[in-house]
Structures are given as C-alpha cells and as structure tokens.
Design an enzyme around this catalytic site. Sequence first.
Site, PDB file in Angstrom:
ATOM      1  CE1 TYR A 220      -4.139   1.557  -0.261  1.00 30.26           C
ATOM      2  CE2 TYR A 220      -3.501   2.771   1.716  1.00 30.26           C
ATOM      3  CZ  TYR A 220      -4.360   2.581   0.641  1.00 30.26           C
ATOM      4  OH  TYR A 220      -5.437   3.421   0.473  1.00 30.26           O
TER       5      TYR A 220
ATOM      6  CE  LYS B 132      -7.170   6.321   0.640  1.00 36.60           C
ATOM      7  NZ  LYS B 132      -8.220   7.115  -0.044  1.00 36.60           N
TER       8      LYS B 132
HETATM    9  P1  NAD Z   1     -12.712   3.439  -8.053  1.00 36.65           P
HETATM   10  O1  NAD Z   1     -11.599   3.188  -9.005  1.00 36.65           O
HETATM   11  O2  NAD Z   1     -14.045   2.974  -8.412  1.00 36.65           O
HETATM   12  O3  NAD Z   1     -12.774   4.997  -7.696  1.00 36.65           O
HETATM   13  C1  NAD Z   1     -11.646   5.829  -7.696  1.00 36.65           C
HETATM   14  C2  NAD Z   1     -12.071   7.097  -8.390  1.00 36.65           C
HETATM   15  O4  NAD Z   1     -11.017   8.058  -8.370  1.00 36.65           O
HETATM   16  C3  NAD Z   1     -12.437   6.867  -9.874  1.00 36.65           C
HETATM   17  O5  NAD Z   1     -13.753   7.322 -10.097  1.00 36.65           O
HETATM   18  C4  NAD Z   1     -11.452   7.726 -10.618  1.00 36.65           C
HETATM   19  O6  NAD Z   1     -11.990   8.291 -11.802  1.00 36.65           O
HETATM   20  C5  NAD Z   1     -11.160   8.775  -9.560  1.00 36.65           C
HETATM   21  N1  NAD Z   1      -9.938   9.530  -9.842  1.00 36.65           N
HETATM   22  C6  NAD Z   1      -8.648   9.113  -9.884  1.00 36.65           C
HETATM   23  N2  NAD Z   1      -7.836  10.112 -10.259  1.00 36.65           N
HETATM   24  C7  NAD Z   1      -8.629  11.194 -10.439  1.00 36.65           C
HETATM   25  C8  NAD Z   1      -8.393  12.528 -10.844  1.00 36.65           C
HETATM   26  N3  NAD Z   1      -7.172  12.974 -11.154  1.00 36.65           N
HETATM   27  N4  NAD Z   1      -9.451  13.391 -10.921  1.00 36.65           N
HETATM   28  C9  NAD Z   1     -10.700  12.964 -10.629  1.00 36.65           C
HETATM   29  N5  NAD Z   1     -10.989  11.712 -10.250  1.00 36.65           N
HETATM   30  C10 NAD Z   1      -9.962  10.840 -10.160  1.00 36.65           C
HETATM   31  O7  NAD Z   1     -12.224   2.811  -6.658  1.00 36.65           O
HETATM   32  P2  NAD Z   1     -12.820   2.902  -5.178  1.00 36.65           P
HETATM   33  O8  NAD Z   1     -12.233   1.733  -4.480  1.00 36.65           O
HETATM   34  O9  NAD Z   1     -14.279   3.110  -5.220  1.00 36.65           O
HETATM   35  O10 NAD Z   1     -12.085   4.191  -4.605  1.00 36.65           O
HETATM   36  C11 NAD Z   1     -12.771   5.294  -4.033  1.00 36.65           C
HETATM   37  C12 NAD Z   1     -12.080   5.751  -2.759  1.00 36.65           C
HETATM   38  O11 NAD Z   1     -12.202   4.715  -1.783  1.00 36.65           O
HETATM   39  C13 NAD Z   1     -10.586   6.019  -2.904  1.00 36.65           C
HETATM   40  O12 NAD Z   1     -10.246   7.146  -2.113  1.00 36.65           O
HETATM   41  C14 NAD Z   1      -9.969   4.767  -2.308  1.00 36.65           C
HETATM   42  O13 NAD Z   1      -8.674   5.031  -1.832  1.00 36.65           O
HETATM   43  C15 NAD Z   1     -10.950   4.505  -1.194  1.00 36.65           C
HETATM   44  N6  NAD Z   1     -10.930   3.154  -0.589  1.00 36.65           N
HETATM   45  C16 NAD Z   1     -10.999   2.047  -1.382  1.00 36.65           C
HETATM   46  C17 NAD Z   1     -10.986   0.787  -0.793  1.00 36.65           C
HETATM   47  C18 NAD Z   1     -11.017  -0.468  -1.621  1.00 36.65           C
HETATM   48  O14 NAD Z   1     -10.594  -1.514  -1.132  1.00 36.65           O
HETATM   49  N7  NAD Z   1     -11.513  -0.427  -2.845  1.00 36.65           N
HETATM   50  C19 NAD Z   1     -10.947   0.671   0.612  1.00 36.65           C
HETATM   51  C20 NAD Z   1     -10.905   1.828   1.392  1.00 36.65           C
HETATM   52  C21 NAD Z   1     -10.904   3.070   0.773  1.00 36.65           C
HETATM   53  O1  0WE Z   2      -7.090   2.998  -1.630  1.00 35.59           O
HETATM   54  C1  0WE Z   2      -7.177   1.989  -2.287  1.00 35.59           C
HETATM   55  C2  0WE Z   2      -6.868   2.037  -3.756  1.00 35.59           C
HETATM   56  C3  0WE Z   2      -5.549   2.719  -3.975  1.00 35.59           C
HETATM   57  C4  0WE Z   2      -5.039   2.769  -5.393  1.00 35.59           C
HETATM   58  C5  0WE Z   2      -5.055   1.667  -6.244  1.00 35.59           C
HETATM   59  C6  0WE Z   2      -4.503   1.775  -7.508  1.00 35.59           C
HETATM   60  C7  0WE Z   2      -4.439   0.609  -8.469  1.00 35.59           C
HETATM   61  C8  0WE Z   2      -4.330   1.041  -9.897  1.00 35.59           C
HETATM   62  C9  0WE Z   2      -4.436   3.927  -5.817  1.00 35.59           C
HETATM   63  N1  0WE Z   2      -3.881   4.046  -7.025  1.00 35.59           N
HETATM   64  C10 0WE Z   2      -3.896   2.984  -7.877  1.00 35.59           C
HETATM   65  N2  0WE Z   2      -3.279   3.129  -9.082  1.00 35.59           N
HETATM   66  C11 0WE Z   2      -3.387   2.199 -10.073  1.00 35.59           C
HETATM   67  O2  0WE Z   2      -2.765   2.342 -11.147  1.00 35.59           O
HETATM   68  N3  0WE Z   2      -7.513   0.811  -1.669  1.00 35.59           N
HETATM   69  C12 0WE Z   2      -7.712   0.806  -0.239  1.00 35.59           C
HETATM   70  C13 0WE Z   2      -7.574  -0.503  -2.373  1.00 35.59           C
HETATM   71  C14 0WE Z   2      -6.240  -1.125  -2.239  1.00 35.59           C
HETATM   72  O3  0WE Z   2      -5.233  -0.769  -3.055  1.00 35.59           O
HETATM   73  C15 0WE Z   2      -4.111  -1.476  -2.653  1.00 35.59           C
HETATM   74  C16 0WE Z   2      -4.428  -2.282  -1.556  1.00 35.59           C
HETATM   75  C17 0WE Z   2      -5.812  -2.042  -1.284  1.00 35.59           C
HETATM   76  C18 0WE Z   2      -6.605  -2.648  -0.196  1.00 35.59           C
HETATM   77  C19 0WE Z   2      -2.821  -1.438  -3.165  1.00 35.59           C
HETATM   78  C20 0WE Z   2      -1.849  -2.245  -2.572  1.00 35.59           C
HETATM   79  C21 0WE Z   2      -2.148  -3.038  -1.483  1.00 35.59           C
HETATM   80  C22 0WE Z   2      -3.454  -3.068  -0.968  1.00 35.59           C
END
Ligand code: NAD
Ligand code: 0WE
Length: 231
Positions: free
Chosen positions: A156, A163
Amino acid sequence: MGLLSGKTALIVGIASKKSIAYGIAKSFHEQGAKLAFTYQNEKLKSRVEGFAEEFGSDLVYPCDVAIDAEINNLKNNLCNQWPSLDILVHSVGYAPANELEGDMVDVSTREGFQIAHDISSYSLIALTSAFKDHLSESASVLTLTYHGSTQTLPNYNVMGMAKASLEAGVRYLASNLGPMGIRVNAISAGPIRTLAASGIKSFRKMLKDNAQRAPLRRNVTIEEVGNSAMF
Ligand code: NAD
Ligand code: 0WE
C-alpha cells in the site's frame, strides 16, 4: 419521505458500478437526495452520464481534481443549478501503479509521492475550499480512507502516507468549518474489489485473509459503505 429528501449531494469519484461512490450514490438516491456527478476524463463521461440517469440526475460535469480550473468550473456550473450544496462526497484516490508493488523503500519516487498526495489528499482541500461559500448550514463533507494510513500493509506504500495526510486534512477542515455547522468526516472502508483494486497483485488473497479475520467472516460491500455514508 427519505432521510435525505431534498438534500443536494455532489458525488466525485464514480467510475464503475463497483465504485464505492456508486454504492454511496445508490443509498443517497434511495433516501431522496438530489445528485450531481463528476467524471475524471472523457473516457468516463458517457458511463457517468448513464449512472446519473439511473439516479434521476442530469447534472454531470468534468472534473480532474489535479486541475484547479476544472474544480472552479465545476463549482460555477453546479452553483448555477443549486443554491447550496448539502453533501460533498470525495471518493478519489490514485498513485502510479509502480508505487504499489514491492517494498516502499525500493519502489517509491518523488514524482509518485507527489501524484499520490495531490490526487488522494490535496484534492479534498481543493474541493472543500472551492465549495466553502456554497455549502449549506449543517452541510457534510465525506471522504474515503483505508486502514493502511495507520498500519503498514504490504504494497500500500505511498497510498498509506497519502491516506494519513488525507485524515489529517479531514481534522483540520473539520476544525475550520465546524464553527459554520459543517462536518467533515472520513469513512475507513475495508478492502473491496473496485477498479482502484484492479491490477493489485494478491488482492484476492488479501480479500480472503481480511474476510477470515473480520467478525462477520466476510468483506464489506459498497452498499454497506453507501449506507454508512448516508447515515
Ligand atoms: P474506483 O476506481 O471505483 O474509484 C476511484 C475514483 O477516483 C475513480 O472514479 C477515478 O476516476 C477517480 N480519480 C482518480 N484520479 C482522479 C483525478 N485525477 N481526478 C478525478 N478523479 C480521479 O475505486 P474505489 O475503491 O471506489 O475508490 C474510491 C475511494 O475509496 C478512494 O479514495 C480509495 O482510496 C478509497 N478506498 C478504497 C478501498 C477499496 O478496497 N476499494 C478501501 C478503502 C478506501
Ligand atoms: O485505496 C485503495 C486504492 C488505492 C489505489 C489503487 C490503484 C491501483 C491502480 C491507488 N492508485 C492505484 N493506481 C493504479 O494504477 N484501496 C484501499 C484498495 C487497495 O489498493 C491497494 C491495496 C488495497 C486494499 C494497493 C496495494 C495493497 C493493498
């Protein structure tokens, strides 16, 4: 009467049906909120327009959060439609893929650090500042964070740092806007398979391990995160 009936909500960060922002939009819509959406780039435009239609909205604007002018245009466009904004949802996070594979000490770069912090942390300040004078009394600003901010987790890396920065930003913004009645919070969601999790090596194993450790012995859903956001 829904719990959010008549409330206006801007959803930033919907990219697919699996997006956490989709779960949030769904729950807000079920509870009667009026929604507006943004898309990151032209590639996502028609898809986001489809989601907007599904949730009874025709308010869809471009917004790459890395570009101040796009944030400013978004604010101007939305303020022409709504007298005030009740809810701002920031569901955006990004680091270059090469930052998220291997030990941070080996893979992190200055550029990757800057991008991760700009897109994943500064953008919350940028959006909140832009809408500050248009947020209603008792408005709510929400963002999404992850456990990797306070505990080291494999791969991560710089996202954990971003974060931690995002969470500190939430506290400062909450302190700044609290006197106006505005709340600022982050929801720390468990791991969910979304686009932002695609391409992450061993994500499947992480989901499995997490489910085994969790009290309910399963992972969280975007519907549950959406309902938490709605609350
Ligand atoms: P997702 O890929 O569906 O959403 C990420 C969004 O970020 C996308 O809509 C993308 O278009 C947007 N984005 C990235 N760069 C951007 C930019 N320059 N301008 C505008 N938008 C931009 O994935 P998600 O998992 O729904 O992620 C949403 C949030 O939740 C993120 O902050 C992620 O870190 C957080 N999160 C995700 C998880 C997980 O496991 N998926 C867990 C905890 C928190
Ligand atoms: O916050 C996130 C997503 C973070 C994320 C993921 C990507 C993958 C594709 C940010 N940037 C990128 N860029 C890319 O090109 N999560 C909490 C989901 C997540 O992402 C991980 C995790 C978990 C959980 C990445 C590494 C290890 C664990």
